[in-house]
Design a protein around this motif. Structure first.
Motif, PDB file in Angstrom:
ATOM      1  N   ILE A  41       0.807  -1.213   0.000  1.00 32.65           N
ATOM      2  CA  ILE A  41       0.000   0.000   0.000  1.00 32.65           C
ATOM      3  C   ILE A  41       0.845   1.270   0.000  1.00 32.65           C
ATOM      4  N   TYR A  42       1.698   1.430   1.007  1.00 32.08           N
ATOM      5  CA  TYR A  42       2.317   2.736   1.171  1.00 32.08           C
ATOM      6  C   TYR A  42       3.444   3.011   0.177  1.00 32.08           C
ATOM      7  N   LEU A  43       4.218   2.002  -0.175  1.00 27.87           N
ATOM      8  CA  LEU A  43       5.321   2.226  -1.116  1.00 27.87           C
ATOM      9  C   LEU A  43       5.354   1.087  -2.136  1.00 27.87           C
ATOM     10  N   PRO A  44       4.313   0.982  -2.962  1.00 23.13           N
ATOM     11  CA  PRO A  44       4.265  -0.207  -3.841  1.00 23.13           C
ATOM     12  C   PRO A  44       5.165  -0.064  -5.067  1.00 23.13           C
ATOM     13  N   VAL A  45       6.421   0.308  -4.881  1.00 18.94           N
ATOM     14  CA  VAL A  45       7.305   0.508  -6.033  1.00 18.94           C
ATOM     15  C   VAL A  45       7.455  -0.760  -6.862  1.00 18.94           C
ATOM     16  N   LEU A  59       8.752  -0.598 -10.568  1.00  9.81           N
ATOM     17  CA  LEU A  59       9.656  -1.726 -10.787  1.00  9.81           C
ATOM     18  C   LEU A  59       8.907  -3.002 -11.143  1.00  9.81           C
ATOM     19  N   LYS A  60       7.673  -2.875 -11.652  1.00  5.14           N
ATOM     20  CA  LYS A  60       6.892  -4.075 -11.969  1.00  5.14           C
ATOM     21  C   LYS A  60       7.607  -4.988 -12.983  1.00  5.14           C
ATOM     22  N   PRO A  61       8.221  -4.420 -14.041  1.00  2.88           N
ATOM     23  CA  PRO A  61       8.908  -5.305 -14.991  1.00  2.88           C
ATOM     24  C   PRO A  61       9.994  -6.152 -14.318  1.00  2.88           C
ATOM     25  N   HIS A  95      11.685 -11.400 -12.111  1.00  3.62           N
ATOM     26  CA  HIS A  95      12.132 -12.186 -10.967  1.00  3.62           C
ATOM     27  C   HIS A  95      11.177 -13.350 -10.678  1.00  3.62           C
ATOM     28  N   GLU A  96       9.874 -13.085 -10.779  1.00  2.00           N
ATOM     29  CA  GLU A  96       8.886 -14.141 -10.499  1.00  2.00           C
ATOM     30  C   GLU A  96       9.099 -15.327 -11.435  1.00  2.00           C
TER      31      GLU A  96
END
Lengths: 97, 107, 565
Positions: free
Chosen positions: C244-248, C253-255, C260-261
């Motif tokens: 929530i607060y820092l969902p970078v 950095l989603k890519p 990584h996943e």
């Protein structure tokens, strides 16, 4: 008519909350990207940054109210956020390519 | 059961520790011993206070996994400090019984 | 700002503390109640007043229960709006993943799952393509319990302390997050303002004037519980950091995260996607036994806290079994993953790294999965000290200014005082009022939980109105009688909650403490009685200034009368 003092106070509060948040965001992006680039596990980096980020935010928040020059405050907060965000994104791109 | 005994011991050590640390301050000593013409022996009180602080930690470690013992210890000190403050303001006489003469100094 | 460091810190402490203090009261008070959320649930839902039990046999008890699990109608409707076309009949949807969760304090077991849907999403980036279902089970019998009953502890008081139950745009979470940051800033600035911290450690002088004695109490409760205040506010932010607060990692950095996943799925061997080939489920009980054996081997024997199955019914299905962290400061963890159709271990999670251990300790100390009744009570105490610290802050604010405001004709102190009454006694009234409503409303009333929530907000709203209407003396530098009146009401309501529990369920204290001991309910009842005693004591104490005030008013009125002579 809004007084000069009220405007200055509003400026401080906005800088402390939003400026501080933007800086913290940039710090987190750059921090995680750098750690991953250094070979640290992604979630490890994410966790490590989440432990530090709010202490950074807290420091910036208080500093904004204590600082003498609001120009310097905004330069550090917005400038820092922009620079760290860009470098972090560039790092991410190079890591993925 | 032994766990409970260790925890009670830890709580008692915490209260004793905080009492002595409080009495090392002249103003609190005066609350407990008004008009006796004595002052606290600060170094003795502080030393014993800190020793019991550590003792309380040791008792906590005997009762629980270290990760939990740390929390129990810190929270016990909080409650102990609060209780001592309340005793000082409402029933300072209670603290007399844990104060043998060796903690006093002539004014 | 303001020339000196101490003055600027004083400004942050006073003004940010005042504005967010009203939120912090809610966080500390409902946080303290959340320590015993499961116990409050038992009090509010008498059908579930039985002993906590370990995770039951999956093969014998839970499997048939999961076959009865239905998609949640509310989530059905919400999902329908996000997909192309209408969803199929809920009866025909297939369960694709499931979970079961319990703690050492839960007599009931929370289960749930995700149902696959065939529809395409409207937004192609929306990868959340399933409908949730959830149910509450009696683990002893496998019978589904009425999930309509509002769990007042774990589904109302608990979320209240981190979301204010204000879910629109996650607004409540963000307000609470800002309040947590301000709490930290308040602690640091408070320490900077007060250089003589240790001298004031044990100092409380109730015989001094209201300003001085409140300042003593404010400093003392702030300082003696400083580690508690700091770490609870700090860990609150850390807990919600990544989501929530820092969902970078979910945005900027989603890519990198997704990359990584994929690597991780390949490394751990846990299939990310189903294969499409059906396969049966092997004995989960055997897997549980194997997991427990492996934990014991690592010298951390324990019970199952969390169990999940992914890609249910598929060849790629796997079962994940997590240990309950009740004997240390930990969360569910030490996960062991099994191939669901063969029962073989695919992966055993390695011991945690240093960073991850620190994180687990910090989040674990806040989320308290541990089994330690004394520490739980110490936490309640810490939370109440936090509430006292903030409440005395309000008193200080008002006492410092009300004389000046009275001279200038300002309403500032009056407004702050009315809001302080609302967030101190008014908040307790709302919580106790909800419990009273819970016992007064019939158990089979449709939408009972809704009514309870309405009661909660109405009582709180009325408390605010009362506080505001009675606050006019504050603008004349006097005391607000609402403090005393609401204290009396808290006392009366708390006692009636205990009485109503006795009348409606037959569980009186002699029974729950002595003859048929059930500490969850006895604890809530005893706490209500203590609340009542404290409230009556406070009301008695508050009588003195109000009585003095009335006398003073009478005297000044006489003087006025005399002046006309």
């Amino acid at each position: 008519m809004i007084s000069q003092a009220a405007l200055q106070t509003t400026n401080r509060v906005i800088a402390a909350i939003l400026g501080g948040y933007a800086f913290t965001w940039g710090f987190s992006v750059l921090g995680i990207a750098t750690m991953v680039a250094l070979g640290i596990d992604f979630h490890e980096a994410e966790t490590a940054i989440s432990l530090v980020a709010f202490l950074v935010f807290l420091g910036l928040f208080l500093w904004t109210f204590a600082a003498n020059s609001m120009i310097r405050v905004w330069l550090v907060l917005a400038g820092g956020a922009g620079v760290m965000m860009s470098v972090g994104l560039m790092l991410q791109n190079s890591l993925l390519s | 059961m032994t766990e409970a005994i260790w925890l009670v011991a830890a709580a008692m050590a915490a209260v004793l520790s905080m009492s002595w640390l409080a009495l090392a301050y002249e103003n609190h000593w005066q609350q407990v011993f008004p008009q006796t013409g004595t002052l606290p022996n600060r170094s003795r009180l502080k030393l014993t206070g800190w020793a019991f602080l550590l003792l309380s930690a040791v008792f906590c470690l005997n009762a629980d996994h270290p990760s939990m013992a740390v929390l129990v210890w810190v929270m016990l000190l909080t409650v102990a400090a609060f209780s001592v403050a309340m005793m000082l303001s409402h029933r300072p006489g209670l603290l007399k019984m844990i104060c043998p003469p060796l903690f006093a100094a002539r004014a | 700002m303001l020339n000196s460091l101490r003055m600027s810190m004083g400004w942050v402490h006073t003004w940010m503390g005042l504005v967010l203090g009203f939120v912090l009261m809610i966080c500390f008070f409902f946080g303290a109640l959340s320590v015993f959320d499961r116990e409050i649930d038992r009090w509010a839902i008498p059908d579930t007043r039985f002993e906590p039990q370990p995770m039951p046999s999956f093969d014998k008890v839970l499997k048939p229960v999961f076959e009865q699990l239905q998609p949640d109608p509310v989530d059905m409707a919400a999902t329908e709006r996000r997909v192309v076309g209408s969803l199929p009949d809920p009866e025909t949807l297939k369960l694709e993943s499931l979970f079961a969760y319990n703690t050492h304090r839960d007599p009931v077991l929370l289960i749930g799952g995700e149902f696959a849907i065939p529809n395409e999403p409207i937004d192609p980036a929306d990868d959340h393509q399933h409908v949730h279902g959830r149910a509450t089970v009696n683990p002893a019998t496998g019978e589904l319990l009425n999930d309509d009953a509002l769990k007042i502890g774990s589904d109302w008081f608990y979320p209240m302390h981190f979301s204010l139950n204000l879910n629109w745009m996650m607004l409540g979470y963000w307000i609470v997050g800002l309040a947590a940051l301000v709490m930290l800033a308040g602690l640091v600035s408070g320490v900077i303002i007060h250089r003589k911290i240790f001298r004031e450690f044990f100092t409380f002088r109730p015989w001094k004037n209201l300003f001085r004695s409140s300042l003593d109490l404010h400093n003392m409760t702030g300082v003696v519980a400083l580690p508690f205040h700091f770490f609870f506010a700090f860990t609150a932010l850390v807990i919600f950091a990544s989501n929530i607060y820092l969902p970078v990692t979910h945005t900027t950095l989603k890519p990198l995260h997704e990359h990584h996943e994929m690597l991780e799925a390949a490394r751990t061997g846990l299939p990310h996607e189903p294969s499409g080939v059906a396969a049966p489920l092997a004995s989960v009980d055997a897997m549980v036994a194997e997991a427990k054996r492996r934990w014991a081997e690592r010298d951390m024997a324990g019970d199952v806290g969390f169990l999940t199955i992914n890609h249910l019914g598929d060849e790629n299905a796997y079962v994940s079994i997590y240990r309950a962290g009740s004997d240390r400061v930990a969360l569910v963890g030490e996960g062991i993953h099994f191939d669901a159709s063969t029962g073989e271990v695919i992966r055993e999670e390695p011991p945690r790294s240093v960073v991850s251990s620190i994180d687990e300790f910090l989040t674990g100390l806040h989320l308290q999965h541990f089994e330690h009744w004394m520490l739980r009570w110490l936490y309640v105490f810490g939370g109440l000290l936090g509430a006292i610290c903030i409440a005395t802050g309000f008193v200080l604010f008002v006492e410092k200014r009300k004389a000046r405001h009275a001279r200038n004709g300002s309403q500032g102190s009056r407004i702050v005082d009315a809001l302080a009454v609302t967030t101190v006694t008014g908040m307790v009234l709302a919580a106790v009022g909800m419990l009273v409503a819970n016992r007064l409303l019939p158990a089979d009333l449709a939408g009972k939980g809704q009514w309870e929530q309405t009661a909660f907000w109405s009582v709180w709203g009325l408390a605010f109105l009362h506080a505001a209407l009675r606050s006019s003396p504050v603008a004349k530098a006097r005391h607000n009688p609402a403090w005393r009146e609401q204290s009396l009401l808290v006392g009366l309501m708390s006692l009636s909650a205990v009485g109503l529990n006795w009348v409606t369920t037959g569980d009186h204290l002699i029974k729950t403490v002595f003859t048929d001991t059930y500490w969850a309910v006895a604890g809530v009842d005893l706490s209500l009685i203590v609340t009542a005693l404290v409230a009556f004591y406070a009301a008695a104490k508050l009588r003195a200034p109000v009585a003095a005030q009335q006398k003073e008013q009478a005297v000044s009125r006489n003087k006025q009368v005399n002046a006309y002579d």
